[in-house]
Design an enzyme around this catalytic site. Sequence first.
Site, PDB file in Angstrom:
ATOM      1  N   ASP A  63     -12.120  -2.763  -2.548  1.00  0.00           N
ATOM      2  CA  ASP A  63     -12.818  -2.109  -1.446  1.00  0.00           C
ATOM      3  C   ASP A  63     -14.259  -2.097  -1.655  1.00  0.00           C
ATOM      4  O   ASP A  63     -14.707  -1.719  -2.636  1.00  0.00           O
ATOM      5  CB  ASP A  63     -12.445  -0.415  -1.146  1.00  0.00           C
ATOM      6  CG  ASP A  63     -11.137  -0.638  -0.446  1.00  0.00           C
ATOM      7  OD1 ASP A  63     -10.464  -1.538  -0.171  1.00  0.00           O
ATOM      8  OD2 ASP A  63     -10.630   0.591  -0.412  1.00  0.00           O
ATOM      9  N   LYS A  75      -9.968  -3.510   7.665  1.00  0.00           N
ATOM     10  CA  LYS A  75      -8.878  -2.699   8.361  1.00  0.00           C
ATOM     11  C   LYS A  75      -9.064  -2.320   9.571  1.00  0.00           C
ATOM     12  O   LYS A  75     -10.123  -2.104  10.432  1.00  0.00           O
ATOM     13  CB  LYS A  75      -8.936  -1.087   7.491  1.00  0.00           C
ATOM     14  CG  LYS A  75      -8.725  -1.302   5.918  1.00  0.00           C
ATOM     15  CD  LYS A  75      -8.547   0.090   5.440  1.00  0.00           C
ATOM     16  CE  LYS A  75      -8.464  -0.055   3.947  1.00  0.00           C
ATOM     17  NZ  LYS A  75      -7.285  -0.680   3.404  1.00  0.00           N
ATOM     18  N   GLY A 128      -6.826   6.660  -2.021  1.00  0.00           N
ATOM     19  CA  GLY A 128      -8.059   7.844  -2.159  1.00  0.00           C
ATOM     20  C   GLY A 128      -7.730   8.891  -3.176  1.00  0.00           C
ATOM     21  O   GLY A 128      -8.407   9.979  -3.040  1.00  0.00           O
ATOM     22  N   ARG A 144       8.677   0.667  -7.416  1.00  0.00           N
ATOM     23  CA  ARG A 144       9.976   0.766  -8.015  1.00  0.00           C
ATOM     24  C   ARG A 144      11.150   0.612  -6.658  1.00  0.00           C
ATOM     25  O   ARG A 144      12.243  -0.036  -6.962  1.00  0.00           O
ATOM     26  CB  ARG A 144      10.178   2.002  -8.697  1.00  0.00           C
ATOM     27  CG  ARG A 144       9.520   1.807 -10.227  1.00  0.00           C
ATOM     28  CD  ARG A 144      10.221   2.978 -11.010  1.00  0.00           C
ATOM     29  NE  ARG A 144       9.592   2.983 -12.263  1.00  0.00           N
ATOM     30  CZ  ARG A 144      10.064   2.448 -13.257  1.00  0.00           C
ATOM     31  NH1 ARG A 144      11.231   1.563 -13.311  1.00  0.00           N
ATOM     32  NH2 ARG A 144       9.549   2.528 -14.546  1.00  0.00           N
ATOM     33  N   GLY A 177      -3.962   4.124  -5.357  1.00  0.00           N
ATOM     34  CA  GLY A 177      -4.016   5.040  -6.521  1.00  0.00           C
ATOM     35  C   GLY A 177      -4.428   4.430  -7.920  1.00  0.00           C
ATOM     36  O   GLY A 177      -4.509   5.015  -8.869  1.00  0.00           O
ATOM     37  N   GLY A 197      -9.021   0.639  -4.401  1.00  0.00           N
ATOM     38  CA  GLY A 197      -9.812   1.032  -3.281  1.00  0.00           C
ATOM     39  C   GLY A 197     -11.072   1.797  -3.800  1.00  0.00           C
ATOM     40  O   GLY A 197     -11.995   1.427  -4.467  1.00  0.00           O
ATOM     41  N   SER A 198     -10.726   3.224  -3.929  1.00  0.00           N
ATOM     42  CA  SER A 198     -11.886   4.121  -4.543  1.00  0.00           C
ATOM     43  C   SER A 198     -12.055   4.055  -6.004  1.00  0.00           C
ATOM     44  O   SER A 198     -12.710   4.407  -6.581  1.00  0.00           O
ATOM     45  CB  SER A 198     -11.235   5.540  -4.289  1.00  0.00           C
ATOM     46  OG  SER A 198     -10.623   5.534  -2.960  1.00  0.00           O
TER      47      SER A 198
END
Lengths: 197, 291
Positions: free
Chosen positions: B23, B80, B152, B164, B213, B234-235
């Site tokens: 990102d 996005k 995030g 999983r 995550g 992302g973050s």
Amino acid sequence: MLTIGILALQGAFIEHEQILHKLNVKTVQIRQLSDFTENLDGLILPGGESTVMGRLLNELSLYQPILTAISNGLPVFGTCAGAILLAKEIINDSKLWFQTMNITVKRNAYGRQLGSFKIAASYKDHGIVPMVFIRAPRIEKVGSSVQILSVYENFPTACREKNMLVTTFHPEVTDDTTIHSYFVSMCKEFHQKREIK
Amino acid sequence: MNKERYELNKDLAKMLKGGVIMDVTTVEQAKIAENAGACAVMALERIPADIRAAGGVSRMSDPQMIQAIQAAVSIPVMAKVRIGHFVEAQILEAIEIDYIDESEVLSPADDIYHIDKTEFKVPFVCGAKDLGEALRRINEGAAMIRTKGEPGTGDIIQAVRHMRLIQAEIRRIVSLRKDELFEAAKIMQVPYDLLLYVHENGKLPVVNFAAGGVATPADAALMMQLGAEGVFVGSGIFKSGDPKKRAEAIVKAVANYNDPKILAELSAGLGEAMVGINEQEIQLLMAERGK
């Protein structure tokens, strides 16, 4: 039995593996220096992002040993990003990689993903094969020692110079094994010559 | 989208495999990401952690900002759109984006319908937290799937849970008798032919990345070992102390996800990771958007 290494740092390396297995060739994924051993009969540089692979080749100390092996005659087959890694010159990028092959390429020459396309065209005297171009580069110039194996819209799409074979398309995402068979025969020759020595 | 175009779009996802999609919110970040070895960038105005913090309605980014990033890097650029917002998708197609992410990170525009992605020429990636969601998105035309995780948060637990679950469901479908697939398709609310593909091939018919995550090289390697074919971050990168170093380390971790020695080396001295939010502290579960 032949063993061909496939650079597995990023990109569509599993697809190459699957085609080579169809041709009864053993494969090794090259992810770090210890994977790149003496007994390889050939090396594939797959499609993916040349910037990613080039960077990781340096970071993982694979660049120099592979360069030396190619210079010493190890057969190498670069598809798309792999062709960029081998090119002597890149028109729209200042970063160059192995520079072993006398070709000048332009990255993303057909534009973004909307410019990606598929054709069927003749490959040398091996008949018509499907060719998938994904954000593909274009070979804009070739040296006199480079043999042109396939052409699309007046630009070469497959070339060979000595032990180096490149395509700007992706034979590994089709069911056709023509081009891999051609490369395997290059590797066989290399293997036999080495055995005689 | 004709069949050939769909195949080309699935093939682009294959070229991204083994890579990290990052990102980015500015041209500078996009260049850092490209130089660090990102295989693609996701251009957006605010990264998920900031979207979470800011609240309010979150929409497609300004095309001008996306175009500036397209001009700055040579790798594929994604962006996005809100779930169900097919006009935002039309706009991104018009600026020749390489991949559209119909994303639960933004505020959904439609609480029932997803975008009919078969109407577009550009490829779509969609989030999924189980096999049913994944196959429904593919049926709508998605050419790539990513696990949703929880964007995030910097907490890997939900990405792990979703990966999983998808892998376990794939193994279960493989183990069924062929005549049991009809009932399974009915229960899972997915088309029979896609389920048959999973049964015969033991995998999704498109590339599957992990997302939501990932904050450390170990997180990225964990997702790869669990069966992801690549990773979205992302973050995790630009909310950390040393984005460049962390980005490079995560790229290397994905390329050598099975080698603990290399992972140990590149996990060392990375500086602050993003602070993150634990699962129990989350106010808004983005993964619950779009089913």
